[in-house]
Design a protein around this motif. Structure first.
Motif, PDB file in Angstrom:
ATOM      1  N   VAL A  89       0.746  -1.371   0.125  1.00  0.00           N
ATOM      2  CA  VAL A  89      -0.051  -0.078   0.037  1.00  0.00           C
ATOM      3  C   VAL A  89       0.829   1.257  -0.074  1.00  0.00           C
ATOM      4  CG1 VAL A  89      -1.641   1.296   1.635  1.00  0.00           C
ATOM      5  CG2 VAL A  89      -2.172  -1.052   1.075  1.00  0.00           C
ATOM      6  N   TYR A  90       2.155   1.213   0.636  1.00  0.00           N
ATOM      7  CA  TYR A  90       2.803   2.453   0.821  1.00  0.00           C
ATOM      8  C   TYR A  90       3.954   2.717   0.038  1.00  0.00           C
ATOM      9  CZ  TYR A  90      -0.040   4.316   4.937  1.00  0.00           C
ATOM     10  OH  TYR A  90      -0.735   4.736   5.750  1.00  0.00           O
ATOM     11  N   ALA A  91       4.468   1.501  -0.534  1.00  0.00           N
ATOM     12  CA  ALA A  91       5.576   1.861  -1.534  1.00  0.00           C
ATOM     13  C   ALA A  91       5.107   1.201  -3.059  1.00  0.00           C
ATOM     14  CB  ALA A  91       6.642   0.821  -1.198  1.00  0.00           C
ATOM     15  N   THR A  92       5.551   2.277  -3.842  1.00  0.00           N
ATOM     16  CA  THR A  92       5.204   2.169  -5.209  1.00  0.00           C
ATOM     17  C   THR A  92       6.004   1.230  -6.155  1.00  0.00           C
ATOM     18  OG1 THR A  92       5.917   4.455  -5.600  1.00  0.00           O
ATOM     19  CG2 THR A  92       3.757   4.040  -5.438  1.00  0.00           C
ATOM     20  N   ASN A  93       7.346   1.282  -5.998  1.00  0.00           N
ATOM     21  CA  ASN A  93       8.432   0.864  -6.899  1.00  0.00           C
ATOM     22  C   ASN A  93       9.007  -0.307  -5.934  1.00  0.00           C
ATOM     23  OD1 ASN A  93      10.911   1.742  -5.791  1.00  0.00           O
ATOM     24  ND2 ASN A  93      10.086   3.658  -6.587  1.00  0.00           N
ATOM     25  N   VAL A 140      -1.745   9.536   2.734  1.00  0.00           N
ATOM     26  CA  VAL A 140      -0.817   8.907   3.366  1.00  0.00           C
ATOM     27  C   VAL A 140      -1.774   8.257   4.579  1.00  0.00           C
ATOM     28  CG1 VAL A 140       0.109  10.821   4.909  1.00  0.00           C
ATOM     29  CG2 VAL A 140       1.421   8.631   5.030  1.00  0.00           C
ATOM     30  N   ILE A 141      -2.769   9.180   5.271  1.00  0.00           N
ATOM     31  CA  ILE A 141      -3.649   8.921   6.442  1.00  0.00           C
ATOM     32  C   ILE A 141      -4.775   7.924   5.870  1.00  0.00           C
ATOM     33  CG2 ILE A 141      -5.402   9.693   8.147  1.00  0.00           C
ATOM     34  CD1 ILE A 141      -3.877  12.422   7.803  1.00  0.00           C
ATOM     35  N   GLU A 142      -5.412   8.137   4.667  1.00  0.00           N
ATOM     36  CA  GLU A 142      -6.332   7.441   4.105  1.00  0.00           C
ATOM     37  C   GLU A 142      -5.917   5.867   3.811  1.00  0.00           C
ATOM     38  OE1 GLU A 142      -9.002  10.875   2.070  1.00  0.00           O
ATOM     39  OE2 GLU A 142      -7.307   9.812   1.067  1.00  0.00           O
ATOM     40  N   LYS A 143      -4.816   5.687   3.289  1.00  0.00           N
ATOM     41  CA  LYS A 143      -4.039   4.485   3.109  1.00  0.00           C
ATOM     42  C   LYS A 143      -4.061   3.485   4.332  1.00  0.00           C
ATOM     43  CE  LYS A 143      -0.915   5.629  -0.721  1.00  0.00           C
ATOM     44  NZ  LYS A 143       0.668   6.057  -0.756  1.00  0.00           N
ATOM     45  N   GLY A 144      -3.693   4.137   5.463  1.00  0.00           N
ATOM     46  CA  GLY A 144      -3.704   3.352   6.583  1.00  0.00           C
ATOM     47  C   GLY A 144      -4.911   3.137   7.190  1.00  0.00           C
ATOM     48  N   ILE A 145      -5.997   3.918   7.217  1.00  0.00           N
ATOM     49  CA  ILE A 145      -7.373   3.616   7.464  1.00  0.00           C
ATOM     50  C   ILE A 145      -7.924   2.616   6.575  1.00  0.00           C
ATOM     51  CG2 ILE A 145      -9.675   4.634   7.740  1.00  0.00           C
ATOM     52  CD1 ILE A 145      -8.255   7.083   8.604  1.00  0.00           C
ATOM     53  N   ILE A 146      -7.944   2.838   5.174  1.00  0.00           N
ATOM     54  CA  ILE A 146      -8.607   1.778   4.313  1.00  0.00           C
ATOM     55  C   ILE A 146      -7.790   0.107   4.662  1.00  0.00           C
ATOM     56  CG2 ILE A 146      -7.080   2.048   2.141  1.00  0.00           C
ATOM     57  CD1 ILE A 146     -10.909   1.589   2.340  1.00  0.00           C
TER      58      ILE A 146
END
Lengths: 161, 200
Positions: free
Chosen positions: A23-27, A114-120
């Protein structure tokens, strides 16, 4: 917590690290770096784990907090350890198992803040509003409001595709 | 795709992830131990060298303060020493604050807030440093010329210094500062948006 118990629990819940990283890292490079950093932070912090919460909840907290500090290392990448090839192969093996729909889902989540990623992430993991609130520090009501907003945002993202 | 559908899809993928274990006892210990030593060496190298150079320069000026025999050179010397000592220490202190965030003991919300505020503080010092860099550059030319060659560039006009070294140096410093400030605004915008979203 004893080292042996920690390693056992970590292996039991290692899927959490993979999901947070996705979720947090793209590459690929960032994912490897974040994966190792989370393992390191968990290792470093495990003596302070007091069994006041579930081990998995504590793992989510450490993994999410580590992911936030990840962008400070964008300019200062720490050298990878040599077991990378093994780690990468394993991560790619899991990636290849993901269906097209799942890849699309990860892509949509990565567009969130960044906040929404954690919650979802916690919501998709099946956590209740109260559990999400305990891990993140927001109130359960606030979690509800934020989830509604995320829902609208994801919907509009999918519609514009 | 509704949130409930996403949750179902997520659960199905979860089963596949759980079947593939990446970590072994050895790999966990190896990651932890190697990462620990790499982190330590990286910090001591980059941040230590910077501090060592500025402190050495400040000590050199301080040691030769008696050679700065006019009021403006003495004042310039004191100002340079203060800037060369205070700014790197402020910068190191803010980096230390950023690193002090308790990853295991604090909530996601608090660490986000601490991180965004810490980043803003750190970048404010970097911004201040980039402004002072031009001043320190000009002062240094005056100070070093006096200390090493016993020449007062305010009284004795040196065409090479005034028409060549100073302008090139200033242009370089301005370009460098602009680059830093561009990055500064990008990162500050991210930090500001996190703080704003946290307060919603």
């Amino acid at each position: 917590m004893h080292k042996e118990e920690f390693i056992h629990q970590l292996k039991e819940n290692e899927g959490i690290i993979y999901k947070v990283v996705s979720v947090y890292a793209t590459n690929v490079e960032d994912r490897k770096d974040l994966y190792q950093e989370i393992v390191y932070q968990l290792w470093k912090s495990h003596p302070s784990f007091k069994h006041e919460s579930k081990f998995s909840s504590w793992m989510y907290r450490v993994a999410l907090n580590t992911s936030i500090s990840q962008f400070k290392r964008e300019q200062k990448r720490i050298e990878q350890v040599p077991i990378d090839t093994f780690l990468l192969n394993k991560m790619e093996q899991i990636d290849s198992l993901m269906e097209e729909e799942m890849t699309l889902l990860y892509a949509q989540i990565q567009k969130l803040s960044v906040i929404e990623k954690g919650i979802i992430l916690l919501y998709l993991e099946g956590k209740s509003h109260d559990e999400i609130a305990t891990i993140t520090g927001f109130t359960p009501t606030n979690i509800g409001t934020r989830l509604s907003r995320i829902k609208i945002k994801l919907k509009s993202q999918l519609n514009t595709k | 795709m509704e949130l409930e559908q996403m949750r179902t899809l997520w659960r199905e993928a979860d089963l596949k992830i759980e079947q593939h274990k990446i970590l072994t006892n050895n790999s966990i210990e190896e990651i932890a131990q190697r990462r620990f030593s790499k982190t330590l060496s990286f910090i001591s190298l980059s941040e230590g060298i910077g501090l060592f150079c500025t402190l050495l320069t400040a000590l050199f000026i301080l040691w030769n303060l008696d050679k700065l025999d006019t009021w403006y050179l003495t004042m310039s010397g004191i100002l340079a020493v203060l800037v060369l000592i205070i700014l790197p220490f402020l910068s190191l202190k803010s980096i230390k604050n950023l690193k002090r965030i308790d990853i295991a003991g604090t909530t996601f919300k608090k660490s986000l807030r601490d991180y965004a505020l810490g980043k803003k503080q750190f970048l404010a010092i970097i911004k201040l440093g980039s402004y002072f860099a031009i001043l320190i550059f000009i002062i240094s030319i005056l100070l070093f010329e006096k200390i090493i060659n016993d020449r007062d560039l305010i009284k004795e006009i040196n065409l090479v210094v005034y028409w060549f070294i100073v302008p090139i140096g200033i242009i370089f410093q301005i370009l460098f500062s602009r680059l830093i400030l561009k990055k500064y605004h990008e990162v500050i915008d991210v930090a500001e948006s996190i703080l704003k979203e946290l307060n919603e």
